[in-house]
Design a protein around this motif. Sequence first.
Motif, PDB file in Angstrom:
ATOM      1  N   ARG A   8      -9.858   0.996   3.055  1.00  0.00           N
ATOM      2  CA  ARG A   8      -9.042  -0.049   2.418  1.00  0.00           C
ATOM      3  C   ARG A   8      -8.040   0.641   1.506  1.00  0.00           C
ATOM      4  NH1 ARG A   8     -11.736  -4.261   0.522  1.00  0.00           N
ATOM      5  NH2 ARG A   8     -13.065  -4.550   2.302  1.00  0.00           N
ATOM      6  N   GLN A   9      -6.757   0.358   1.668  1.00  0.00           N
ATOM      7  CA  GLN A   9      -5.726   0.988   0.845  1.00  0.00           C
ATOM      8  C   GLN A   9      -4.566   0.017   0.672  1.00  0.00           C
ATOM      9  OE1 GLN A   9      -3.360   3.980   2.692  1.00  0.00           O
ATOM     10  NE2 GLN A   9      -3.012   5.139   0.806  1.00  0.00           N
ATOM     11  N   PRO A  10      -4.134  -0.239  -0.579  1.00  0.00           N
ATOM     12  CA  PRO A  10      -3.074  -1.220  -0.771  1.00  0.00           C
ATOM     13  C   PRO A  10      -1.710  -0.697  -0.383  1.00  0.00           C
ATOM     14  CG  PRO A  10      -3.647  -0.228  -2.872  1.00  0.00           C
ATOM     15  CD  PRO A  10      -4.608   0.340  -1.852  1.00  0.00           C
TER      16      PRO A  10
ATOM     17  N   ILE B 165      -0.991 -15.380  -7.375  1.00  0.00           N
ATOM     18  CA  ILE B 165      -2.174 -14.866  -6.673  1.00  0.00           C
ATOM     19  C   ILE B 165      -2.089 -13.342  -6.652  1.00  0.00           C
ATOM     20  CG2 ILE B 165      -3.435 -14.750  -4.480  1.00  0.00           C
ATOM     21  CD1 ILE B 165      -2.204 -17.491  -3.746  1.00  0.00           C
ATOM     22  N   ILE B 166      -3.138 -12.686  -7.128  1.00  0.00           N
ATOM     23  CA  ILE B 166      -3.203 -11.232  -6.932  1.00  0.00           C
ATOM     24  C   ILE B 166      -4.401 -10.898  -6.060  1.00  0.00           C
ATOM     25  CG2 ILE B 166      -2.002 -10.425  -8.992  1.00  0.00           C
ATOM     26  CD1 ILE B 166      -4.800 -10.061 -10.280  1.00  0.00           C
ATOM     27  N   ARG B 167      -4.229  -9.865  -5.268  1.00  0.00           N
ATOM     28  CA  ARG B 167      -5.342  -9.311  -4.491  1.00  0.00           C
ATOM     29  C   ARG B 167      -5.706  -7.974  -5.133  1.00  0.00           C
ATOM     30  NH1 ARG B 167      -2.712 -10.916   1.371  1.00  0.00           N
ATOM     31  NH2 ARG B 167      -3.294 -13.122   1.285  1.00  0.00           N
ATOM     32  N   ILE B 168      -6.836  -7.982  -5.821  1.00  0.00           N
ATOM     33  CA  ILE B 168      -7.254  -6.818  -6.592  1.00  0.00           C
ATOM     34  C   ILE B 168      -8.003  -5.850  -5.690  1.00  0.00           C
ATOM     35  CG2 ILE B 168      -8.624  -6.027  -8.559  1.00  0.00           C
ATOM     36  CD1 ILE B 168      -8.348  -8.841  -9.765  1.00  0.00           C
ATOM     37  N   PHE B 169      -7.537  -4.619  -5.664  1.00  0.00           N
ATOM     38  CA  PHE B 169      -8.248  -3.550  -4.960  1.00  0.00           C
ATOM     39  C   PHE B 169      -9.205  -2.883  -5.942  1.00  0.00           C
ATOM     40  CE2 PHE B 169      -6.121  -3.030  -0.767  1.00  0.00           C
ATOM     41  CZ  PHE B 169      -5.222  -4.071  -0.888  1.00  0.00           C
TER      42      PHE B 169
ATOM     43  N   LEU C 274      -2.546  -5.560  -6.038  1.00  0.00           N
ATOM     44  CA  LEU C 274      -2.562  -4.661  -7.188  1.00  0.00           C
ATOM     45  C   LEU C 274      -3.691  -3.662  -6.974  1.00  0.00           C
ATOM     46  CD1 LEU C 274      -1.922  -7.070 -10.229  1.00  0.00           C
ATOM     47  CD2 LEU C 274      -0.274  -5.528  -9.134  1.00  0.00           C
ATOM     48  N   GLY C 275      -3.289  -2.433  -6.767  1.00  0.00           N
ATOM     49  CA  GLY C 275      -4.273  -1.390  -6.522  1.00  0.00           C
ATOM     50  C   GLY C 275      -3.574  -0.047  -6.537  1.00  0.00           C
TER      51      GLY C 275
ATOM     52  N   GLN D   9      -8.304   2.019  -8.833  1.00  0.00           N
ATOM     53  CA  GLN D   9      -7.285   1.668  -9.821  1.00  0.00           C
ATOM     54  C   GLN D   9      -7.945   1.577 -11.198  1.00  0.00           C
ATOM     55  OE1 GLN D   9      -4.206  -1.906  -9.921  1.00  0.00           O
ATOM     56  NE2 GLN D   9      -6.241  -2.655  -9.514  1.00  0.00           N
ATOM     57  N   TYR D  10      -7.328   2.213 -12.179  1.00  0.00           N
ATOM     58  CA  TYR D  10      -7.869   2.111 -13.532  1.00  0.00           C
ATOM     59  C   TYR D  10      -7.506   0.734 -14.115  1.00  0.00           C
ATOM     60  CZ  TYR D  10      -9.356   3.358 -18.200  1.00  0.00           C
ATOM     61  OH  TYR D  10     -10.012   3.380 -19.406  1.00  0.00           O
TER      62      TYR D  10
END
Lengths: 324, 324
Positions: A290-292, A184-188, A252-253, A229-230
Amino acid sequence: MTDTPVPSTATSAPLRILITGSAGFVGSHLVERFLNEGHSVIGVDNYISGQVSNTDLFVGHPRFTFIEADVSHGIPYEGETLDWVMHFASPASPPHYQQFPVETLMVGAQGTQNGLELAHAHGAGFFLASTSEVYGDPHVHPQPETYWGNVNPIGVRSCYDEAKRYAEAITMAYHRSRGVNTRIIRIFNTYGPRMRPDDGRVITNFVHQAMRGEPLTVYGDGSQTRSFQYIDDLVEGISRLMAALYHEPVNLGNPVEFTMLELVEAIEDVLVRRMSVEHRELPQDDPKQRQPDITVAKCVLKWTPQIELKTGLDLMLQRDAANR
Amino acid sequence: MTDTPVPSTATSAPLRILITGSAGFVGSHLVERFLNEGHSVIGVDNYISGQVSNTDLFVGHPRFTFIEADVSHGIPYEGETLDWVMHFASPASPPHYQQFPVETLMVGAQGTQNGLELAHAHGAGFFLASTSEVYGDPHVHPQPETYWGNVNPIGVRSCYDEAKRYAEAITMAYHRSRGVNTRIIRIFNTYGPRMRPDDGRVITNFVHQAMRGEPLTVYGDGSQTRSFQYIDDLVEGISRLMAALYHEPVNLGNPVEFTMLELVEAIEDVLVRRMSVEHRELPQDDPKQRQPDITVAKCVLKWTPQIELKTGLDLMLQRDAANR
């Protein structure tokens, strides 16, 4: 119970990878990467928010197959054994998911479950694209994966946020109770070439407004911050997580924060011209900040974002201009 | 757009009401009430956690029909036009939903959606049984409906909590985007006759342990509090909400709090004997404290709980003993 390794893209053997949402922004970059690495890719999309042009990029490639289907109603794949099912299908930008609230809820529930069932049947790994939206309007800053979030279950954004929280819950349920080897990824916030011009998120808005010579729309006073994030950094993180045996969510961010007004300045620097700005009211339930926290990704994946904002903006502008 | 009145049980005309989870604890009390009021009831259950004995109570009643079906796979109703679809199907106690995590997730997602589609097709009202579990382990006390909750999306309870949050989100999506006339209640701890002896929740545990002459199991030190609502109060609140045009969630629960040790004392008082107590460790993610703010129910429904704990415990013990 489930910690038998799944082949990863880091190994040399070619893999067979099914990607839902292959015509979406992130999906299409995954297709590109895996094909370049020698793997076979089955892309699935129904074009509710994906773009036909993102499929056309790969049509004719000997290791690419495309299935046009709504994965909420089943994944009609009957080919050889899969190594990975990667569930990246979903409207992901507020204007899209608010236009299709029921479809967004369904692709999080039935779509995720159909992917899990397919992975289970093939003994494949299952990779869920979740989102920083599961943190909602966070009270903790930056957000580690252990933060439970602050989401309005009945708000206008809940069709997306709750669908993704549900998707995480059912992924963990299949992992715990049915032994599926899940990630599981949490994409920022992520940006890069091939985003839809009408995506509605701030970088695409700014880039396309700038290209059209329009003023940049800033919601509120522009002091709210976002991290950007690129896409190539995200894809690298995904590839590394496939190779790791880690089943809990991973952020991931890019943790470097910019205010909306700083983003305006970055675009001005890249384009070497001044922009005019138009302020509008903040939408309902808009997250303020919001900031990872990427401690887990650093530790488990040895991953950190490599591409700075101005570099990424420059790459995006060049590549999108080249594709016109 | 959707504020056309749905006939309510408060009117004199007999209604046709489909209840999923009709063989469950709350469902069976709704069936009883609506039949007593002269309405026709179609009960649906798959007995994953419902009890056949709760269907047998009404079999042979001229206005009761039963369909054995898993509503997550569809609601096979083909009869006359429905006035209400009431979705009360779900495993609801931790031992049940943790035994059936995927089924619990499905009845919250596909089950709710199937109910919404049926209601939409019939022009019926849709009534969702949600839960105080959407508040998770709350940071706000007592919990008003505007509190967004504190739920672990990947915890062992998330199969229930996230399924219910999703159910609320999709109910609001059908209300907003498809005009379905919806109601949502968040049910707090409720007790009464016809609970399963293996329900696993504290009042059934205590009552059945007391009836078997066993020590009462208290988790942790017994200082954690719960509020307990007698089933007849809940059913009255449900009936009133059907008659109100109010689409946001409504808490239904008894705000009077008791510690586990005070509950032991109440049982001792009702049974007029001393109980021995066995302490065990608190389970993972167990919410420490939960208490409804019932301002909305008071204001919108003119509803407050009427039955005090000792009265309710006495009624439960008498009625369950009579049914043996």
